[in-house]
Design a protein around this motif. Structure first.
Motif, mmCIF file in Angstrom:
data_model
loop_
_atom_site.group_PDB
_atom_site.id
_atom_site.type_symbol
_atom_site.label_atom_id
_atom_site.label_comp_id
_atom_site.label_asym_id
_atom_site.label_seq_id
_atom_site.Cartn_x
_atom_site.Cartn_y
_atom_site.Cartn_z
ATOM 1 N N ILE A 1 24.661 -62.579 -12.854
ATOM 2 C CA ILE A 1 25.528 -61.503 -13.318
ATOM 3 C C ILE A 1 25.695 -60.542 -12.151
ATOM 4 O O ILE A 1 24.779 -59.783 -11.807
ATOM 5 C CB ILE A 1 24.931 -60.769 -14.531
ATOM 6 N N PHE A 2 26.861 -60.563 -11.522
ATOM 7 C CA PHE A 2 27.115 -59.667 -10.390
ATOM 8 C C PHE A 2 27.677 -58.366 -10.944
ATOM 9 O O PHE A 2 28.826 -58.300 -11.381
ATOM 10 C CB PHE A 2 28.101 -60.286 -9.398
ATOM 11 N N ILE A 3 26.852 -57.324 -10.956
ATOM 12 C CA ILE A 3 27.231 -56.061 -11.582
ATOM 13 C C ILE A 3 27.531 -55.004 -10.520
ATOM 14 O O ILE A 3 26.887 -54.949 -9.466
ATOM 15 C CB ILE A 3 26.133 -55.573 -12.550
ATOM 16 N N ARG A 4 28.510 -54.199 -10.805
ATOM 17 C CA ARG A 4 28.953 -53.146 -9.903
ATOM 18 C C ARG A 4 27.782 -52.249 -9.491
ATOM 19 O O ARG A 4 26.944 -51.866 -10.314
ATOM 20 C CB ARG A 4 30.033 -52.315 -10.597
ATOM 21 N N GLY A 5 27.725 -51.906 -8.214
ATOM 22 C CA GLY A 5 26.621 -51.119 -7.699
ATOM 23 C C GLY A 5 26.455 -49.772 -8.378
ATOM 24 O O GLY A 5 25.335 -49.268 -8.513
ATOM 25 N N GLU A 6 27.584 -49.166 -8.814
ATOM 26 C CA GLU A 6 27.511 -47.860 -9.456
ATOM 27 C C GLU A 6 27.053 -47.927 -10.908
ATOM 28 O O GLU A 6 26.791 -46.883 -11.514
ATOM 29 C CB GLU A 6 28.872 -47.152 -9.392
ATOM 30 N N ARG B 1 32.063 -52.201 -18.976
ATOM 31 C CA ARG B 1 30.955 -51.236 -18.995
ATOM 32 C C ARG B 1 30.545 -50.939 -20.433
ATOM 33 O O ARG B 1 29.351 -50.872 -20.739
ATOM 34 C CB ARG B 1 31.383 -49.954 -18.291
ATOM 35 N N LEU B 2 31.523 -50.775 -21.318
ATOM 36 C CA LEU B 2 31.225 -50.486 -22.723
ATOM 37 C C LEU B 2 30.420 -51.621 -23.348
ATOM 38 O O LEU B 2 29.440 -51.389 -24.069
ATOM 39 C CB LEU B 2 32.530 -50.273 -23.496
ATOM 40 N N LEU B 3 30.823 -52.856 -23.080
ATOM 41 C CA LEU B 3 30.130 -54.007 -23.659
ATOM 42 C C LEU B 3 28.700 -54.104 -23.156
ATOM 43 O O LEU B 3 27.776 -54.368 -23.925
ATOM 44 C CB LEU B 3 30.902 -55.288 -23.321
ATOM 45 N N MET B 4 28.501 -53.893 -21.868
ATOM 46 C CA MET B 4 27.150 -53.975 -21.324
ATOM 47 C C MET B 4 26.287 -52.802 -21.773
ATOM 48 O O MET B 4 25.077 -52.930 -21.920
ATOM 49 C CB MET B 4 27.215 -54.048 -19.793
ATOM 50 N N ASP B 5 26.911 -51.658 -21.992
ATOM 51 C CA ASP B 5 26.187 -50.483 -22.473
ATOM 52 C C ASP B 5 25.549 -50.715 -23.841
ATOM 53 O O ASP B 5 24.400 -50.351 -24.069
ATOM 54 C CB ASP B 5 27.140 -49.292 -22.597
ATOM 55 N N LEU C 1 20.913 -54.433 -19.056
ATOM 56 C CA LEU C 1 20.968 -55.895 -18.953
ATOM 57 C C LEU C 1 19.605 -56.486 -18.612
ATOM 58 O O LEU C 1 19.217 -57.534 -19.149
ATOM 59 C CB LEU C 1 21.996 -56.310 -17.899
ATOM 60 N N GLU C 2 18.877 -55.827 -17.728
ATOM 61 C CA GLU C 2 17.544 -56.317 -17.371
ATOM 62 C C GLU C 2 16.624 -56.321 -18.584
ATOM 63 O O GLU C 2 15.852 -57.266 -18.791
ATOM 64 C CB GLU C 2 16.945 -55.449 -16.258
ATOM 65 N N GLN C 3 16.697 -55.285 -19.403
ATOM 66 C CA GLN C 3 15.865 -55.222 -20.607
ATOM 67 C C GLN C 3 16.250 -56.328 -21.587
ATOM 68 O O GLN C 3 15.384 -57.001 -22.158
ATOM 69 C CB GLN C 3 16.004 -53.850 -21.276
ATOM 70 N N ALA C 4 17.555 -56.513 -21.795
ATOM 71 C CA ALA C 4 18.019 -57.559 -22.707
ATOM 72 C C ALA C 4 17.650 -58.940 -22.172
ATOM 73 O O ALA C 4 17.266 -59.847 -22.936
ATOM 74 C CB ALA C 4 19.534 -57.449 -22.901
ATOM 75 N N LEU C 5 17.737 -59.114 -20.863
ATOM 76 C CA LEU C 5 17.406 -60.402 -20.255
ATOM 77 C C LEU C 5 15.916 -60.704 -20.408
ATOM 78 O O LEU C 5 15.525 -61.849 -20.661
ATOM 79 C CB LEU C 5 17.807 -60.376 -18.783
ATOM 80 N N VAL D 1 22.311 -52.283 -28.745
ATOM 81 C CA VAL D 1 21.808 -53.278 -29.692
ATOM 82 C C VAL D 1 20.939 -54.276 -28.918
ATOM 83 O O VAL D 1 21.452 -55.068 -28.116
ATOM 84 C CB VAL D 1 22.967 -54.006 -30.396
ATOM 85 N N TYR D 2 19.646 -54.234 -29.174
ATOM 86 C CA TYR D 2 18.740 -55.172 -28.520
ATOM 87 C C TYR D 2 18.447 -56.367 -29.433
ATOM 88 O O TYR D 2 19.058 -56.510 -30.492
ATOM 89 C CB TYR D 2 17.464 -54.454 -28.078
ATOM 90 N N TYR D 3 17.525 -57.217 -29.042
ATOM 91 C CA TYR D 3 17.400 -58.553 -29.629
ATOM 92 C C TYR D 3 17.233 -58.554 -31.141
ATOM 93 O O TYR D 3 17.963 -59.274 -31.843
ATOM 94 C CB TYR D 3 16.228 -59.303 -28.976
#
Length: 469
Positions: free
Chosen positions: A144-149, A116-120, A157-161, A32-34
């Motif tokens: 936002i410190f996100i897991r490397g994997e 992960r589900l929420l950020m997805d 997140l970058e697109q939403a940001l 879900v985007y903006y």
């Protein structure tokens, strides 16, 4: 409990935009985007919050009794009050008045995949929560410190940001605080990708990593609220915690408190809903949103379709491997923040149960968990660095059938001698190793005893220092 059935009425909370059984189908999920987020009520709570004074926003969060969803369960609003005031005559972000938000999206705890589900699928829900927190706490930057994997999630997140910057949620356009006063409060937000270290999920290890250093936890005090990121006041919140904020301000603190349970042991209540990522030997693994206090049996039988292949329940790691295990007689354990004191585990943790059936080799489970902690220990503290290796060697020996009964006692002795609660380490990684191994060994003692040979220790009686037995 707010209701007795967990399949009758949908919960209008974290997963409202993420179709999830029994109220939706997995196949209908999409990011879900903006534009879509706005059409489904997105950023309305932020508009409401920006018309409030920061201290009133914090008071509402304190009233809701929202507890951190990252593992510790500390009251969120109370944590916010630990921040020192902004220096007189300065605005947040000016030299000498920098204040930060660090979002823990590392989620490296084995068995945990809720954030992960929420950020997805709902990244703007996180960004709205971040903006609300920054206003309430007068913070000028968020990381936002996100897991490397989490490669895909980082791109989402970058697109939403990017959209949020274009729409003036973050960045130079500023967030309009008050139409009357005409004030603007600029917040910048960044996605910082980790390098895959489990220890960076610990809050001070996370701060070190954001600063570009080795992810070694810091000695506390000073605590992050006073001296955190780049030596400035910092709030650290989990993804799920922040995503509760928009619903709290949309429906009110009383609505949030109408879900969940009161404490049964005299501590803070367990209000609200919780994402529970169920894996292991169940028919329908996945992430489900439930009221805190749901019995494990209800979660497994009603939402997850029961045990796989009709097998019997044997145990469950209820909150990530570091929390320890619920035994065969604890299938009805209530999944709330009191679980630690009632069922002899470290705590609720991330509330993502890994369920085991009757055929599970618990010795192998303990050995595999100890292997993980041995690998992920940062090595800064000797008891953790050495003890985790000794535990792995002992459990490997026991699993292979080469152990003796004295090895069982030695493993428990090593486990209970390492950790921040015995006061021998800086952070809680050793405690996770300790509780995982200790609870499995104690609750399934017969399995371990069946894999070792009896130790014979000759006992002699002597009279005098030089006497021989």
């Amino acid at each position: 409990m707010g209701k007795t059935s967990y399949t009758d009425t949908p919960v209008h909370g974290l997963l409202r935009r993420v179709p999830t059984p029994p109220f939706g189908e997995f196949k209908d999920r999409h990011t879900v985007y903006y534009d879509e987020y706005l059409k489904t009520g997105g950023y309305e709570s932020l508009r409401k919050v920006l018309a409030m004074k920061p201290e009133d926003v914090t008071a509402e969060v304190k009233k809701s009794m929202l507890r951190g969803r990252g593992g510790a369960g500390f009251p969120t609003g109370l944590k916010w009050t630990f921040l020192p005031p902004v220096p007189d005559g300065k605005s947040p972000g000016e030299p000498g008045a920098e204040r930060y938000l660090a979002v823990n999206a590392d989620e490296s705890e084995p068995g945990t995949f809720k954030d992960r589900l929420l950020m997805d699928f709902d990244p703007h829900g996180l960004l709205e929560g971040i903006a609300i927190c920054c206003h309430a706490c007068k913070l000028n930057k968020a990381y936002i410190f996100i897991r490397g994997e989490y490669h895909h999630q980082a791109h989402v997140l970058e697109q939403a940001l990017k959209e949020a910057y274009e729409q003036g949620i973050f960045g130079e356009k500023g967030v309009q605080l008050s139409a009357e006063a005409g004030e603007k409060f600029q917040v910048d937000c960044y996605v910082h990708r980790g390098a895959g270290a489990y220890i960076c999920g610990e809050e001070t290890g996370l701060l070190e990593a954001i600063e570009g250093k080795r992810g070694w936890p810091r000695i506390k005090p000073p605590f992050p609220a006073l001296k955190g990121l780049f030596g400035k006041p910092t709030i650290i919140n989990n993804v799920e915690t922040l995503m509760h904020l928009p619903t709290i301000f949309e429906f009110g603190a009383e609505w949030f408190m109408g879900q969940g349970v009161e404490s049964t042991v005299g501590g803070p209540p367990s209000y609200g809903t919780k994402l529970m990522g169920v894996s292991g030997h169940v028919n329908k693994p996945g992430v489900y949103e439930c009221e805190l206090g749901i019995p494990l049996r209800t979660l497994v039988e009603d939402l997850c379709g029961g045990m796989r292949n009709g097998k019997k329940y044997k145990g469950a790691i209820a909150g990530g491997v570091s929390m320890g295990i619920l035994g065969e007689d604890q299938y009805d354990a209530e999944l709330d923040f009191d679980i630690g004191r009632k069922y002899n585990v470290l705590g609720l943790g991330t509330a993502c149960p890994t369920v085991f059936d009757e055929d599970t080799d618990m010795v192998a489970v303990a050995r595999n968990i100890s292997r993980f902690f041995k690998h992920e220990s940062c090595g800064q503290c000797t008891p953790c660095r050495e003890g985790s290796g000794w535990l792995y060697q002992l459990l490997t020996r026991i699993e292979e059938g080469h152990g003796k009964t004295k090895d069982l006692d030695l493993a428990l002795e090593v486990a209970t001698s390492m950790g921040s609660m015995p006061g021998t380490t800086i952070c809680g990684l050793a405690d996770g190793n300790n509780w995982a191994v200790r609870t499995i060994m104690n609750k399934y003692r017969d399995e371990f005893e069946s894999r070792v040979t009896r130790s014979v220790v000759p006992v002699t009686v002597s009279v005098g220092a030089m006497a021989r037995g």
